[in-house]
Write a protein that holds these residues in place. Sequence first.
Motif, short mmCIF file in Angstrom:
data_model
loop_
_atom_site.label_atom_id
_atom_site.label_comp_id
_atom_site.label_asym_id
_atom_site.label_seq_id
_atom_site.Cartn_x
_atom_site.Cartn_y
_atom_site.Cartn_z
N UNK A 30 0.73 -1.15 0.16
CA UNK A 30 0.09 -0.26 -0.55
C UNK A 30 0.51 1.40 -0.26
N UNK A 31 0.31 1.67 -1.07
CA UNK A 31 2.06 3.18 -1.47
C UNK A 31 1.36 3.93 -0.41
N UNK A 32 2.31 5.18 0.38
CA UNK A 32 1.54 6.17 0.84
C UNK A 32 1.33 6.69 -0.06
N UNK A 33 0.48 8.13 0.47
CA UNK A 33 0.39 9.00 -0.42
C UNK A 33 0.80 10.28 -1.10
N UNK A 34 2.12 10.33 -0.74
CA UNK A 34 3.22 11.19 -1.25
C UNK A 34 3.91 10.49 -2.14
N UNK A 35 4.04 9.17 -2.59
CA UNK A 35 4.42 8.11 -3.38
C UNK A 35 2.84 8.21 -4.12
N UNK A 36 2.14 7.83 -4.13
CA UNK A 36 0.71 8.02 -4.66
C UNK A 36 0.84 9.40 -6.02
N UNK A 37 1.10 10.69 -5.02
CA UNK A 37 1.02 11.12 -5.89
C UNK A 37 1.65 11.82 -7.57
N UNK A 38 2.65 10.80 -7.26
CA UNK A 38 3.69 11.38 -8.30
C UNK A 38 3.38 10.28 -9.30
N UNK A 39 2.53 9.71 -9.18
CA UNK A 39 2.49 8.92 -10.39
C UNK A 39 1.87 8.72 -11.53
N UNK A 40 2.14 8.81 -12.38
CA UNK A 40 0.93 9.27 -13.81
C UNK A 40 -0.62 8.51 -13.94
N UNK A 41 -0.93 9.19 -14.83
CA UNK A 41 -2.43 8.63 -14.62
C UNK A 41 -2.06 6.88 -15.17
N UNK A 42 -1.39 6.60 -16.17
CA UNK A 42 -1.91 5.18 -15.87
C UNK A 42 -0.73 4.28 -15.32
N UNK A 43 0.25 4.60 -14.42
CA UNK A 43 0.51 3.89 -13.49
C UNK A 43 -0.77 3.68 -12.49
N UNK A 44 -1.23 4.93 -12.43
CA UNK A 44 -2.02 4.88 -10.74
C UNK A 44 -3.26 3.82 -11.21
#
Length: 250
Positions: A30-44
């Motif tokens: 479960x990735x933390x918020x600060x890491x998820x926010x750096x991901x592209x739309x496709x990665x998300x």
Amino acid sequence: MKRIIILLLLTVFTACKGQTEQKSDLSLTFLPDEVLKTRSKEELRLLRNEVYARKGYIFKSVNLNEYFKTKSWYKPKSGNKLTFTSQESKYISKIKDLENNTNESTVNCINYYHRAVSKIYPLSGIKIKNEELPEGLIDIELNHIELNPEIRKVLFDGSIFNIDCNTDNTYKLIITYYPNQNLRTYLVAKNKLEVKKLYGSFGPYENHQEYNFVLDHQDLEVTIEDWQRDQKINTRVEKYKLTDNGLLKL
């Protein structure tokens, strides 16, 4: 006695199987918020669907099926009824919100472009001068009007980019040919008026300094040469970290 032994073995096997299945579920990170926010739309999208894939879900999407088939842990199960823990449900909802809120401002970041489109790092003055940056980088240029007047004066009609939109490290990179049509590159830290010289020749011909730099994510190295006319008299290297508190000299 033989029946008791068989029952004991079945009990141990069932317990071990349960532990294995539980371990498989727990292998989801479960990735933390600060890491998820750096991901592209496709990665998300892939991260969100990984929760389903971990449970053996068979996707209707061909590309998702092809992607997860490359994962050793993916065990598709036909007719499998999915159940989610509270943590998993919240994680899925959080990622969906980030997917829906991905906007153009994210694309104004070199870090985003590096991750989502093409590799930019290590970035250097030589690479910029030789036009080795990926085609389309100019499209993420920031709006000059919102900048400090002092920074606009240095920038003139050049290009300025955010380095990262998802942290407090509000660093901007300036690439300009002003004032004498020679390439110059600057780093602006936290929108301060002080602009760090990174690349180019500064000062009169008789006594000037020449700068070159290498930026690798948060690590910055600047080489400064002192020149008198056409003779180099001194060279020094400065190393920095791009931190939340501004440039940290090492």
